[in-house]
Motif scaffolding. Structure first.
Motif, PDB file in Angstrom:
ATOM      1  N   ASP A 131       0.859  -1.193   0.000  1.00 23.20           N
ATOM      2  CA  ASP A 131       0.000   0.000   0.000  1.00 23.20           C
ATOM      3  C   ASP A 131       0.888   1.233   0.000  1.00 23.20           C
ATOM      4  O   ASP A 131       1.078   1.902   1.013  1.00 23.20           O
ATOM      5  CB  ASP A 131      -0.920  -0.023   1.216  1.00 23.20           C
ATOM      6  CG  ASP A 131      -1.909   1.144   1.214  1.00 23.20           C
ATOM      7  OD1 ASP A 131      -1.961   1.879   0.209  1.00 23.20           O
ATOM      8  OD2 ASP A 131      -2.621   1.314   2.222  1.00 23.20           O
ATOM      9  N   TYR A 132       1.458   1.555  -1.140  1.00 20.92           N
ATOM     10  CA  TYR A 132       2.361   2.697  -1.277  1.00 20.92           C
ATOM     11  C   TYR A 132       1.647   4.027  -1.058  1.00 20.92           C
ATOM     12  O   TYR A 132       2.252   5.001  -0.626  1.00 20.92           O
ATOM     13  CB  TYR A 132       2.996   2.701  -2.673  1.00 20.92           C
ATOM     14  CG  TYR A 132       3.745   1.444  -3.010  1.00 20.92           C
ATOM     15  CD1 TYR A 132       5.070   1.260  -2.603  1.00 20.92           C
ATOM     16  CD2 TYR A 132       3.147   0.416  -3.739  1.00 20.92           C
ATOM     17  CE1 TYR A 132       5.757   0.100  -2.910  1.00 20.92           C
ATOM     18  CE2 TYR A 132       3.825  -0.743  -4.052  1.00 20.92           C
ATOM     19  CZ  TYR A 132       5.130  -0.903  -3.636  1.00 20.92           C
ATOM     20  OH  TYR A 132       5.808  -2.064  -3.938  1.00 20.92           O
ATOM     21  N   LEU A 133       0.336   4.068  -1.370  1.00 19.31           N
ATOM     22  CA  LEU A 133      -0.415   5.320  -1.319  1.00 19.31           C
ATOM     23  C   LEU A 133      -1.115   5.535   0.015  1.00 19.31           C
ATOM     24  O   LEU A 133      -1.706   6.589   0.242  1.00 19.31           O
ATOM     25  CB  LEU A 133      -1.440   5.356  -2.454  1.00 19.31           C
ATOM     26  CG  LEU A 133      -0.881   5.167  -3.861  1.00 19.31           C
ATOM     27  CD1 LEU A 133      -1.997   5.231  -4.890  1.00 19.31           C
ATOM     28  CD2 LEU A 133       0.191   6.207  -4.161  1.00 19.31           C
ATOM     29  N   GLY A 134      -1.096   4.542   0.897  1.00 18.95           N
ATOM     30  CA  GLY A 134      -1.730   4.675   2.198  1.00 18.95           C
ATOM     31  C   GLY A 134      -3.238   4.756   2.129  1.00 18.95           C
ATOM     32  O   GLY A 134      -3.862   5.491   2.903  1.00 18.95           O
ATOM     33  N   VAL A 135      -3.842   3.963   1.222  1.00 19.75           N
ATOM     34  CA  VAL A 135      -5.292   4.020   1.021  1.00 19.75           C
ATOM     35  C   VAL A 135      -6.022   2.813   1.604  1.00 19.75           C
ATOM     36  O   VAL A 135      -7.236   2.699   1.482  1.00 19.75           O
ATOM     37  CB  VAL A 135      -5.627   4.158  -0.482  1.00 19.75           C
ATOM     38  CG1 VAL A 135      -5.122   5.499  -1.005  1.00 19.75           C
ATOM     39  CG2 VAL A 135      -5.055   3.002  -1.289  1.00 19.75           C
ATOM     40  N   GLY A 136      -5.301   1.895   2.226  1.00 19.19           N
ATOM     41  CA  GLY A 136      -5.938   0.751   2.865  1.00 19.19           C
ATOM     42  C   GLY A 136      -6.068  -0.468   1.990  1.00 19.19           C
ATOM     43  O   GLY A 136      -6.633  -1.483   2.419  1.00 19.19           O
ATOM     44  N   SER A 137      -5.572  -0.412   0.760  1.00 24.07           N
ATOM     45  CA  SER A 137      -5.501  -1.569  -0.130  1.00 24.07           C
ATOM     46  C   SER A 137      -4.187  -1.478  -0.888  1.00 24.07           C
ATOM     47  O   SER A 137      -3.415  -0.529  -0.696  1.00 24.07           O
ATOM     48  CB  SER A 137      -6.700  -1.610  -1.084  1.00 24.07           C
ATOM     49  OG  SER A 137      -6.782  -0.409  -1.841  1.00 24.07           O
ATOM     50  N   ASP A 138      -3.920  -2.435  -1.764  1.00 24.08           N
ATOM     51  CA  ASP A 138      -2.581  -2.547  -2.332  1.00 24.08           C
ATOM     52  C   ASP A 138      -2.485  -2.049  -3.768  1.00 24.08           C
ATOM     53  O   ASP A 138      -3.461  -2.055  -4.520  1.00 24.08           O
ATOM     54  CB  ASP A 138      -2.119  -4.006  -2.282  1.00 24.08           C
ATOM     55  CG  ASP A 138      -1.881  -4.473  -0.857  1.00 24.08           C
ATOM     56  OD1 ASP A 138      -1.345  -3.693  -0.059  1.00 24.08           O
ATOM     57  OD2 ASP A 138      -2.238  -5.632  -0.540  1.00 24.08           O
ATOM     58  N   GLN A 139      -1.258  -1.650  -4.113  1.00 23.32           N
ATOM     59  CA  GLN A 139      -0.883  -1.311  -5.478  1.00 23.32           C
ATOM     60  C   GLN A 139       0.270  -2.231  -5.899  1.00 23.32           C
ATOM     61  O   GLN A 139       0.891  -2.872  -5.054  1.00 23.32           O
ATOM     62  CB  GLN A 139      -0.469   0.155  -5.591  1.00 23.32           C
ATOM     63  CG  GLN A 139      -1.534   1.139  -5.119  1.00 23.32           C
ATOM     64  CD  GLN A 139      -1.443   1.406  -3.618  1.00 23.32           C
ATOM     65  OE1 GLN A 139      -0.370   1.711  -3.100  1.00 23.32           O
ATOM     66  NE2 GLN A 139      -2.561   1.298  -2.909  1.00 23.32           N
TER      67      GLN A 139
END
Length: 396
Positions: A313-321
């Protein structure tokens, strides 16, 4: 750390922050600052872990003839071992398996891509009291074509302490040619109290061919980890029950790289590079029941020698990229690193962000919060461009 003069155009490429295009909607765009910390030969394998027990995430690297670690935050290089085998090194695994806050390290070498009868090597590196000094190599049994390894959690002992085994996977089966012939033997090693004594080995599987990479997971939330393996026969899940590993086939497509993650709707996915050293990055989603995983999205079919994946979760949104890296060595062209972000709950639409192009010809990628600012960073080791690079996450 290599200091790049700010007067040179190349330096500007490495020091200026980069942000991909954004449509002003959805999750934030990934932003980063790039720091090159060393010039290397190949960079066969990376691990991000605490080596010396100071609570900081260090970088551990398998290079062509040396194994070394870089001490956070100065990234000073310390030699672990060198010239253990006649041929190249090929892999490394580093993890704290005894709970003391310091990692244990195993390595693989004597790499010979085509040979499948005699070459290969596995070593446990026994740490000195002062971990900046060289470590003692202890040679273990090996199958030919040693290629990837992981410390995998196998449960807990009577005192509640986690237990681990060293899993080592060849690329090919002994005596096989281009994936035809005997299956490869993926072995689990049990470290004895005294690591200089014989290590017991058991067979995890012996029926797969041309397996480039594998990855530890924990999908059933018990103390034991499982593994997912990419091979000529597709992606397979192995779950340890007692002393036996139960196998389940997840996909049919020849895959070289494999990682797992979570979509915004909470469903589990796996991402592959297809085939080995392949051109396609594909996402599959876990089905409601049993059976093969369902194809969800081809992220790209333009890779040139796809060679690395890193899901976080590079963006810190609670799911993965998903980060995908390719090296463009066997299939000549421009290497690259891309970040793919799901734009809807189901993962049907994805945004592509350029992380790097010709500056980093990826051999391996790992992800962790290396500067401890709460954001996941990317570390890449590169073969043709011969550099070890940190992409520090500056996403707002």
């Amino acid at each position: 750390m290599r200091v790049l003069p700010s007067t040179l155009p190349l330096a500007l490429l490495f020091l200026l922050p980069f942000a991909g295009a954004s449509n002003g909607q959805g999750p934030p765009e990934f932003r980063f600052d790039i720091t090159e910390i060393d010039q290397i030969d190949v960079g066969y394998g990376l691990q991000l872990t605490d080596v010396n027990g100071d609570g900081k995430t260090d970088i551990v690297l398998a290079d062509k003839k040396t194994f070394q670690w870089y001490e956070n935050p100065t990234w000073k290089k310390h030699l672990l071992a060198e010239n253990l085998t006649q041929r190249d090194n090929v892999c490394i695994t580093a993890r704290d398996i005894d709970g003391d806050g310091k990692c244990e390290i195993a390595v693989g070498g004597q790499w010979n891509y085509r040979e499948s009868v005699k070459d290969g090597a596995v070593f446990y590196l026994d740490a000195p009291n002062e971990r900046t000094q060289t470590w003692k190599p202890i040679r273990l049994h090996n199958e030919p074509s040693t290629h990837r390894m992981h410390w995998v959690k196998t449960g807990t002992d009577a005192s509640g302490q986690a237990t681990y085994q060293l899993l080592v996977k060849p690329l090919r089966g002994k005596g096989s040619v281009d994936g035809d012939g005997p299956g490869l033997k993926l072995l689990a090693y049990q470290r004895p109290q005294d690591p200089t004594q014989p290590w017991k080995q058991t067979i995890v599987c012996d029926f797969l061919h041309l397996s480039h990479n594998f990855h530890p997971v924990n999908w059933d939330d018990d103390p034991e980890e499982e593994i997912i393996v990419a091979a000529k026969e597709g992606v397979w899940h192995f779950d340890r029950v007692g002393n036996k590993w139960n196998a389940t086939q997840l996909t049919d497509q020849f895959a070289g790289e494999i990682r797992d993650g979570q979509l915004p709707n909470g469903k589990r996915f796996i991402v592959t590079v297809e085939p080995k050293h392949g051109h396609r990055a594909a996402v599959y989603v876990q089905p409601e029941g049993n059976g093969r995983w369902e194809p969800l999205k081809v992220l790209s079919d333009q890779l040139k020698d796809g060679h690395a994946l890193a899901v976080a979760d590079y963006l810190g949104v609670g799911s993965d990229q998903i980060v995908v890296g390719w090296r463009a060595m066997n299939t000549p062209g421009v290497p690259g690193i891309r970040l793919f972000t799901p734009l809807d709950q189901q993962g049907k639409a994805w945004r592509e962000t350029i992380v790097s192009d010709a500056r980093v010809a990826v051999e391996d990628i790992k992800a962790a919060d290396v500067n401890h600012d709460g954001k996941i960073d990317i570390v890449a080791a590169a073969r043709q461009t011969k550099n070890l690079v940190i992409f520090f996450n500056t996403t707002k």
